[in-house]
Structures are given as C-alpha cells and as structure tokens.
Scaffold this motif. Structure first.
Motif, mmCIF file in Angstrom:
data_model
loop_
_atom_site.group_PDB
_atom_site.id
_atom_site.type_symbol
_atom_site.label_atom_id
_atom_site.label_comp_id
_atom_site.label_asym_id
_atom_site.label_seq_id
_atom_site.Cartn_x
_atom_site.Cartn_y
_atom_site.Cartn_z
ATOM 1 N N ILE A 92 -28.890 -0.426 37.177
ATOM 2 C CA ILE A 92 -28.022 -1.421 37.701
ATOM 3 C C ILE A 92 -27.171 -0.852 38.832
ATOM 4 O O ILE A 92 -26.538 0.123 38.951
ATOM 5 N N PHE A 93 -27.258 -1.888 39.727
ATOM 6 C CA PHE A 93 -26.546 -1.492 41.162
ATOM 7 C C PHE A 93 -25.067 -2.353 41.470
ATOM 8 O O PHE A 93 -25.430 -3.644 40.964
ATOM 9 N N SER A 121 -29.112 -6.139 40.375
ATOM 10 C CA SER A 121 -27.772 -6.098 40.868
ATOM 11 C C SER A 121 -27.312 -7.557 40.655
ATOM 12 O O SER A 121 -27.991 -8.292 39.996
ATOM 13 N N PHE A 122 -25.646 -7.622 40.605
ATOM 14 C CA PHE A 122 -25.172 -8.976 40.174
ATOM 15 C C PHE A 122 -24.126 -9.042 41.087
ATOM 16 O O PHE A 122 -23.482 -8.165 41.587
ATOM 17 N N ASP A 123 -23.642 -10.397 40.949
ATOM 18 C CA ASP A 123 -22.203 -10.742 41.693
ATOM 19 C C ASP A 123 -21.045 -10.168 40.695
ATOM 20 O O ASP A 123 -20.998 -10.726 39.695
ATOM 21 N N ARG A 124 -20.303 -9.355 41.174
ATOM 22 C CA ARG A 124 -19.022 -9.130 40.418
ATOM 23 C C ARG A 124 -18.196 -10.412 40.308
ATOM 24 O O ARG A 124 -18.259 -11.123 41.247
ATOM 25 N N PRO A 125 -17.208 -10.423 39.451
ATOM 26 C CA PRO A 125 -16.424 -11.566 39.230
ATOM 27 C C PRO A 125 -15.475 -12.060 40.296
ATOM 28 O O PRO A 125 -15.062 -11.177 41.275
ATOM 29 N N GLY A 126 -15.740 -13.536 40.634
ATOM 30 C CA GLY A 126 -15.335 -13.961 41.870
ATOM 31 C C GLY A 126 -16.010 -13.760 43.073
ATOM 32 O O GLY A 126 -15.779 -14.338 44.108
ATOM 33 N N TYR A 127 -17.029 -13.137 43.091
ATOM 34 C CA TYR A 127 -18.091 -13.042 43.997
ATOM 35 C C TYR A 127 -19.254 -14.103 43.962
ATOM 36 O O TYR A 127 -19.707 -14.195 42.740
ATOM 37 N N GLY A 128 -19.959 -14.557 45.050
ATOM 38 C CA GLY A 128 -21.148 -15.108 45.175
ATOM 39 C C GLY A 128 -21.057 -16.233 43.867
ATOM 40 O O GLY A 128 -20.147 -17.265 43.858
ATOM 41 N N LEU A 160 -26.853 3.984 36.633
ATOM 42 C CA LEU A 160 -25.976 3.095 37.423
ATOM 43 C C LEU A 160 -25.927 3.638 38.694
ATOM 44 O O LEU A 160 -25.982 5.020 38.941
ATOM 45 N N THR A 161 -25.924 2.756 39.826
ATOM 46 C CA THR A 161 -25.499 3.192 41.024
ATOM 47 C C THR A 161 -24.476 2.186 41.527
ATOM 48 O O THR A 161 -24.609 0.824 41.381
ATOM 49 N N GLY A 162 -23.384 2.585 42.326
ATOM 50 C CA GLY A 162 -22.232 1.906 42.888
ATOM 51 C C GLY A 162 -21.916 2.107 44.175
ATOM 52 O O GLY A 162 -21.864 3.636 44.417
#
Length: 366
Positions: A92-93, A121-128, A160-162
């Motif tokens: 998960i990125f 990968s995913f849009d964090r809350p409030g993004y995208g 996990l990668t961030g």
C-alpha cells in the motif's frame, strides 16, 4: 440583542475572546450591535467554505473504484503492478501533500513482473475522490489504511510505503497497526517540530532550514489551527511555499526532476474538494499537537520478520533532514538511507522506485 449574538453561535470561546479583544480597541465608540456585527464579519472571513464532496451535486464526479469505511466514508483507490491474485508482494502506497492516488511510486514493469509486486494507492481523506474527514487525526488514517487492506483482501499482513506527508503517516501505522505490517519504507517524511524527545538544537536546526514563509505557515498550523485557512488564502503575507509553488524550496536535483511532472495531467484532482479540506487540514494534522512521538516507538519486528527503512535526501529544502537523522539514531531498528545530493523529490527520479522496493522486499541495501 439576543438575535444579534446568534450571528456568533458556534464560535469557539477562545476565538471569540480574541476577535472581540482585537475589535474592541477600534470600536470603543461604536454601538454594541456594531461591535457584534464587526466581529461576526471578521469571523466569517476566517471560515473555510464547505468541501465539494465527490459524487454530490456541485462536487467532482466519482470515476475510480471506492471502498466504504465503517463510518460511511469512501476511499478511492488505484491498482498498479501485477494483478493482485498473481502477486507475491502486496504494497500500500500513501501519497504526500498536494497529491492523489495516481502519484504512486512507479515500479518498473520488469521488476513488478520479476518479483510479483502489486501496489495499491488511494486518495487520502479530502483528496481526489475520497470523502472528506473533518475529524481526522494522526490516528484515524492508520485505521483507514487497515480497512482498505481488508476490503481489498490483502491478507493478514502487507507492506507500506509513504512519501512526504504520507511518510509521516508511516509512524502512525507503526504505532497503531504494527501487527498488520510486513515491512515499511518511509520516504522523505514530514517531521513535526514539536514531537517530544527532540533536543532543542536538533529541532531548531531543522526549523531554520525552512524559508521564512513556511516558518509562519507551519507555526500557525500548530499554534492556531483555526487560522490555517485564513493564513494560506489572505494576501497580506506569503502562504505556505508548497501551496504557492515557491521555487526557492527546490534543490538542484529537485529542479532536474520537475520536468517529469509533465505527466501529471490529473494534478487538479488533489485540490478539487477545496484547499482547506485537503492541504490545510493536512497541515493541521501533520504539524498539530500529537499526544505521542515516533521517538517512543518500539521495534515492530523484534523477531526480524520485517524491516523499517527510512530514506531522506540531505539537500531536502522542503522537509529538513535533521529530524529523520535524529530518529534513525534513536531507533536502532530503523535502517537509514541518506542520499547526500538528493532533495525532496528523489523517489520520482528514474530507477529510484525499483531501488526502494528491492530494499524493502529483498533487504538489498543501496
């Protein structure tokens, strides 16, 4: 008079006292009603507009698959690498500031096929296209990630990668969901200057790497988060350098990487719900008052079943390297990789994603 004061209903007491005191000095001769209306007008200028929620009238369309969280919110996601059912490694990125699900670490097709790498990968809350979460904290995002992994059936453990602000989130995941992690790569992570455990000289050295406008913007986000929207939208003082695209924060290597951003035709999606719900709230959480510090974390892999890798560019002018250096010194279980000439954008450089993934998955130290 009671009707007049209804204009200020819902104003936090500390904000109301400050606004009234500021207005009081110039309104001593005005009628009381005028004072109330003036304070109400000022307060209104400090309030961010409501977010444009994806899939609602006036909001951006939903074009990507999404999962529904336990509280009813949705997270939009994007899959890359090999198909999930053919993969050996599931990663998960977590994207950074002013980014979205498409800003994923781009592993080469050759390495993805060779090792069997699937990346989510995913849009964090409030993004995208992910729903906003006005109550989000450094803790809530970790459980969002856990629910995402379960909804996509990634199994009991995943990697996990961030990157950048997403890198800071890795510390939260190490604290709150360590039992779900197979390994973690932390890339150029944002650091909170107020985390406990940092010697004053280390925090000060990192603080002074910032350009002056960021010292103000970050300080406001920490000490007066309710002013964050106003500070970054008013025209009297310069806002956050990242939000305003100030090239002074780019290192020499960052400048060489910038042309690669031409492929980001989707860049508008990062802010499409409104800058407050994405960028400003990111600052308020990332630089807010945390009840714990990464320096307090214990080794999540005491049996050596996984590794935590921390990468940082020594020439990073956006996220000063000093905090990462100190964390790596205090946490011996963190494998630290400092790139002597790199800036903040090093994960985007040609071939760097493969280097990072090989190190995470195979233990190759570059």
């Amino acid at each position: 008079m009671s009707t007049s004061f209804q204009v200020l209903s819902g104003v936090p007491r500390c904000q109301l006292i400050l606004l009234v005191s500021l207005a009081g000095g110039i309104t001593k001769r005005l009628p009381r009603l005028a004072v109330v209306l003036l304070v109400a007008l000022v307060y209104r200028q400090l309030q961010a507009p409501p977010p444009k929620i994806p899939g609602t009238p006036g909001g951006p369309p939903v074009t990507s698959p999404r999962i529904k969280l336990q509280d009813g919110r949705h997270l939009a996601y994007y899959e890359s690498g090999v198909p999930k059912d053919q993969s050996k490694y599931k990663i998960i990125f977590v994207h950074g500031f002013d980014s979205c699900r498409y800003d994923v670490l781009r592993v080469s097709p050759e390495l993805a096929q060779e090792l069997g790498i699937y990346v989510l990968s995913f849009d964090r809350p409030g993004y995208g296209e992910s729903d906003p979460h006005p109550g989000r904290t450094e803790k809530s995002i970790a459980f969002d990630i856990e629910q995402l992994a379960d909804a996509l059936e990634l199994g009991p453990k995943f990697y996990l990668t961030g990157f950048s602000m997403g890198g800071e989130i890795m510390w939260s995941c190490l604290k709150y969901i360590p039992n779900r992690l197979a390994g973690v790569a932390i890339l150029g992570p944002v650091g909170n200057y107020w985390w406990s455990g940092f010697p004053a000289n280390v925090s000060l050295e990192a603080w002074n790497v910032q350009v002056p406008q960021d010292k103000w913007a970050v300080g406001v986000a920490h000490h007066a988060p309710w002013l964050t929207y106003w500070w970054n939208t008013q025209k009297l003082f310069p806002a956050s350098s990242v939000i305003s695209f100030n090239p002074a924060i780019l290192s020499r290597e960052d400048m060489a990487i910038i042309p690669m951003f031409a492929y980001r035709t989707y860049a508008h999606q990062a802010r499409q719900q409104g800058e407050h719900e994405s960028l400003h709230r990111d600052m308020m959480v990332g630089f807010g008052k945390w009840s714990w510090s990464p320096l307090e974390l214990e080794d999540p892999f005491p049996g050596g079943e996984g590794k935590v890798h921390l990468w940082h560019g020594a020439e990073d002018l956006i996220v000063p390297v000093q905090l990462s250096r100190y964390i790596s010194e205090r946490l011996p279980w963190v494998r630290y990789h400092e790139l002597p000439t790199a800036g903040h954008l090093f994960p985007i450089a040609d071939g760097m994603a493969d280097v990072i993934f090989k190190s995470l998955l195979l233990g190759d130290d570059e």
